[in-house]
Scaffold this active site. Structure first.
Site, PDB file in Angstrom:
ATOM      1  N   HIS A   1     -11.150  42.881  70.245  1.00  0.00           N
ATOM      2  CA  HIS A   1     -10.699  42.455  71.582  1.00  0.00           C
ATOM      3  C   HIS A   1      -9.930  41.139  71.478  1.00  0.00           C
ATOM      4  O   HIS A   1     -10.358  40.122  72.035  1.00  0.00           O
ATOM      5  CB  HIS A   1     -11.875  42.250  72.543  1.00  0.00           C
ATOM      6  CG  HIS A   1     -12.523  43.505  73.017  1.00  0.00           C
ATOM      7  ND1 HIS A   1     -13.738  43.503  73.651  1.00  0.00           N
ATOM      8  CD2 HIS A   1     -12.119  44.791  72.968  1.00  0.00           C
ATOM      9  CE1 HIS A   1     -14.072  44.735  73.954  1.00  0.00           C
ATOM     10  NE2 HIS A   1     -13.113  45.545  73.560  1.00  0.00           N
TER      11      HIS A   1
ATOM     12  N   PHE B   1     -13.534  37.260  70.596  1.00  0.00           N
ATOM     13  CA  PHE B   1     -14.935  36.919  70.847  1.00  0.00           C
ATOM     14  C   PHE B   1     -15.852  38.129  70.738  1.00  0.00           C
ATOM     15  O   PHE B   1     -17.054  37.998  70.906  1.00  0.00           O
ATOM     16  CB  PHE B   1     -15.070  36.294  72.240  1.00  0.00           C
ATOM     17  CG  PHE B   1     -14.143  35.140  72.459  1.00  0.00           C
ATOM     18  CD1 PHE B   1     -14.502  33.869  72.052  1.00  0.00           C
ATOM     19  CD2 PHE B   1     -12.881  35.319  73.019  1.00  0.00           C
ATOM     20  CE1 PHE B   1     -13.646  32.800  72.221  1.00  0.00           C
ATOM     21  CE2 PHE B   1     -12.016  34.259  73.191  1.00  0.00           C
ATOM     22  CZ  PHE B   1     -12.392  32.989  72.788  1.00  0.00           C
ATOM     23  N   HIS B   2     -15.287  39.318  70.509  1.00  0.00           N
ATOM     24  CA  HIS B   2     -16.098  40.537  70.578  1.00  0.00           C
ATOM     25  C   HIS B   2     -15.922  41.416  69.344  1.00  0.00           C
ATOM     26  O   HIS B   2     -15.444  42.540  69.441  1.00  0.00           O
ATOM     27  CB  HIS B   2     -15.701  41.352  71.822  1.00  0.00           C
ATOM     28  CG  HIS B   2     -15.723  40.569  73.087  1.00  0.00           C
ATOM     29  ND1 HIS B   2     -14.888  40.841  74.160  1.00  0.00           N
ATOM     30  CD2 HIS B   2     -16.488  39.510  73.473  1.00  0.00           C
ATOM     31  CE1 HIS B   2     -15.132  39.992  75.133  1.00  0.00           C
ATOM     32  NE2 HIS B   2     -16.090  39.163  74.741  1.00  0.00           N
ATOM     33  N   PRO B   3     -16.325  40.944  68.165  1.00  0.00           N
ATOM     34  CA  PRO B   3     -16.204  41.816  66.994  1.00  0.00           C
ATOM     35  C   PRO B   3     -17.169  42.999  67.099  1.00  0.00           C
ATOM     36  O   PRO B   3     -18.322  42.831  67.490  1.00  0.00           O
ATOM     37  CB  PRO B   3     -16.590  40.887  65.829  1.00  0.00           C
ATOM     38  CG  PRO B   3     -17.436  39.824  66.440  1.00  0.00           C
ATOM     39  CD  PRO B   3     -16.929  39.636  67.841  1.00  0.00           C
TER      40      PRO B   3
END
Lengths: 496, 92
Positions: free
Chosen positions: A273, A417-419
């Site tokens: 993201h 911020f969203h692995p």
């Protein structure tokens, strides 16, 4: 001294949970409350909110892995800040909570054969249980602050779909530093919610424990080996091990333990993201850091994989993010109180990978053309949004003279911020690392409960998805149905 | 005897020290260049590097209460209010 290694300290348990973030803390609390003997091993420290200083630089160094400077290799390099300590990244995220969008669950069913995992009716009580536990509620316009009001005005003028975000907060006064340690403990991160619940139910939570290996014998999990920060080794003997180190570190631990490699997917399929932020100079006083930084969203372009969400911070944060330099930077910062900021996040099709090198993660991620096109489109619309809100000037995160429609991957200034996805779930052992029950293919008793199992981009912030999946896993291990919530389920915000 | 570092440098040093190598060395180099006129001219040749160096030094500058408070941001007051509210409500 006779040169022999000291014998490790040994703890026997029913379940060993590795990591006390969104997945691990939730699973640990539910299992402990369900009567299991649980040990939680967290690599990072236990943080004391009394030491949260509202100073971004200081708190980045203290609350984040590598001071928040984990970076991908590729074009463009992407900053990937990860939380460290009890609470994991929930300690430092913005608190935004979305349920998994229905079309994403449909994709999990159709593409990954995950009918059981993606059963909307079965997940509903899991979501509701987490929402209740974390006091998840919509931000009020007053608490959202003037930064959100600017974006709202623009969205309304353009007729774009928008709304206030739902967050895990209780008694929030809008300190404006969700990402740097909430000084009021209003943000209900798992370090102050699920971790204390786990401890109250008898779980042993050990901070500063660096798990080196998951132990498996004849296809059955047997426990873990860890090094302790204060020195010495620890062995937890448990027939059930839940790995929840996060999307970047879970594949490293599994690889080190010789697990999860059969499919060839371990460490691959990394979605992020990727996101960026733009500024606008307004006539009005904005004071962007007064209020909830991420309180408002615009989902008009969700079907194109573009989501706008609020972002803001104190002067030092704004100074780092402001896409200017020299005198223009100084002039804009002199007008900090009139600056508005908003973020843009792309539901990516690009995929990266992570592998270990000398004990550290090496993260590779190349932004593909179709995602670059989403940023072009998103940035052009961001400028439109600010102008519709009455901006005097708009500062897009692009080099001087580069218009959004001409931006190349290397022109973009991105963070993520969203692995997700590096130990992805897939019903077929040759395509995924874990199955529908989040159990490692081919290993009984070894499970994964963090963002790494999420097999595709969500298009929305993932913490609620991770927590709901951990809830489902815990009740599955307890052999019980997830209790129906006291309150009815909530309507879902439109999302990507 | 070395003079004690000023608060701006201390905050930035803590941040830079927390970075992994080779970023740590890279950032130290950028900060050193950004603080010198000739260095700034060199950095200005590459947009992304210029912004990064400028942003790093600016981050340290605006972390300092002397520069942040006039912009409406009083970190000490925010932190103190947070501590008081937590005590009042017996929060963790």
């Amino acid at each position: 001294m006779n040169g022999r290694r000291r014998e490790p300290r040994v703890i026997d348990a029913d379940v060993c949970v590795i990591g006390a973030g969104a997945g691990g803390a939730v699973a640990a609390a539910e299992l402990a409350e369900g009567g299991m003997r649980v040990v939680v091993l967290e690599q990072g420290p236990r943080h004391d909110a009394d030491r949260f200083s509202a100073r971004p630089l200081e708190m980045l160094a203290r609350l984040y892995r590598d001071g928040g400077q984990t970076t991908t290799l590729g074009t463009p390099p992407i900053l990937l800040p990860l939380g460290r300590g009890l609470g994991g990244t929930t300690l430092v995220n913005s608190g935004t909570c979305f349920r998994t969008p229905p079309h994403v669950l449909a994709r999990w069913r159709d593409e990954f054969g995950l009918g059981a995992l993606a059963d909307e009716a079965a997940l509903d009580p899991c979501f509701a249980r987490v929402e209740e536990a974390l006091s998840i509620a919509e931000v009020t316009p007053e608490l959202a602050g003037k930064n959100a009001a600017v974006a709202r005005r623009g969205a309304e003028a353009l007729g774009w779909s928008h709304g206030f975000l739902r967050r895990n907060a209780r008694g929030c006064v809008g300190s404006g530093v969700c990402a740097f340690g909430c000084p009021t403990s209003a943000k209900q991160h798992v370090g102050i919610t699920y971790v204390p619940r786990a401890e109250a139910a008898g779980a042993q939570v050990i901070a500063g424990a660096d798990v080196r290996h998951v132990l498996v014998e004849r296809g059955q999990a047997r426990g873990v080996e860890a090094r302790l920060r204060e020195g010495g080794r620890l062995e937890v003997r448990a027939p059930t091990v839940i790995v929840a180190c996060g999307t970047i570190h879970t594949p490293l631990l599994l690889a080190r333990s010789g697990l999860g490699r059969d499919s060839g997917q371990l460490g691959h399929n990394l979605a992020l993201h990727p996101a960026t932020g733009a500024f606008a100079l307004m006539d009005e006083l904005v004071d962007m850091a007064k209020g909830v930084p991420q309180s408002f969203y615009i989902d008009e372009f969700a079907s194109e994989g573009i989501m706008f969400e609020g972002v803001a911070g104190p002067p030092s944060y704004a100074a780092m993010a402001l896409p200017l330099s020299g005198r223009r930077h100084a002039a804009a910062m002199a007008s900090y109180r009139n600056l508005a900021m908003f973020g843009l996040m792309v539901s990516d099709r690009s995929r990266g990978s992570v592998r270990g090198l000398a004990g550290r993660p090496v993260i590779r991620y190349e932004l593909q053309e179709e995602d670059v096109a989403r940023f072009r489109s998103g940035l052009a619309r961001m400028a439109e949004l600010f102008r519709a809100a009455g901006a005097r000037e708009v500062y897009l995160p692009l080099p001087n003279g580069v218009a959004p429609e001409r931006a190349r991957a290397r022109d973009l200034k991105l963070m993520a911020f969203h692995p997700l996805g590096t130990a992805r779930a897939d019903a077929r052992p040759q395509h995924g690392v874990v199955d529908s029950d989040l159990q490692l293919h081919g290993v009984r008793g070894a499970y994964v409960a963090d963002g790494s199992v999420v097999p595709s981009s969500l298009g929305v912030n993932p913490q609620l998805t991770i927590m709901a999946l951990a809830t489902r896993l815990a009740f599955g291990l307890l052999g019980r149905d997830v209790p129906q919530p006291a309150k009815p389920g909530r309507a879902r915000a439109r999302a990507v | 005897m070395r003079k004690p570092a000023d608060p701006v440098r201390r905050g930035l040093d803590v941040f830079v020290d927390a970075a992994p190598q080779p970023q740590r060395s890279g950032m130290r180099l950028l900060i050193a260049l950004e603080r010198r006129p000739r260095g700034r001219r060199l950095l200005a040749r590459t947009h992304a590097i210029d912004q990064l160096a400028n942003g790093l030094v600016a981050m340290g500058h605006y972390e300092d209460p002397v520069n942040a408070v006039p912009l409406g941001w009083d970190a000490d007051a925010i932190a103190a209010r947070g501590r008081a509210l937590r005590r009042e409500e017996s929060r963790l």
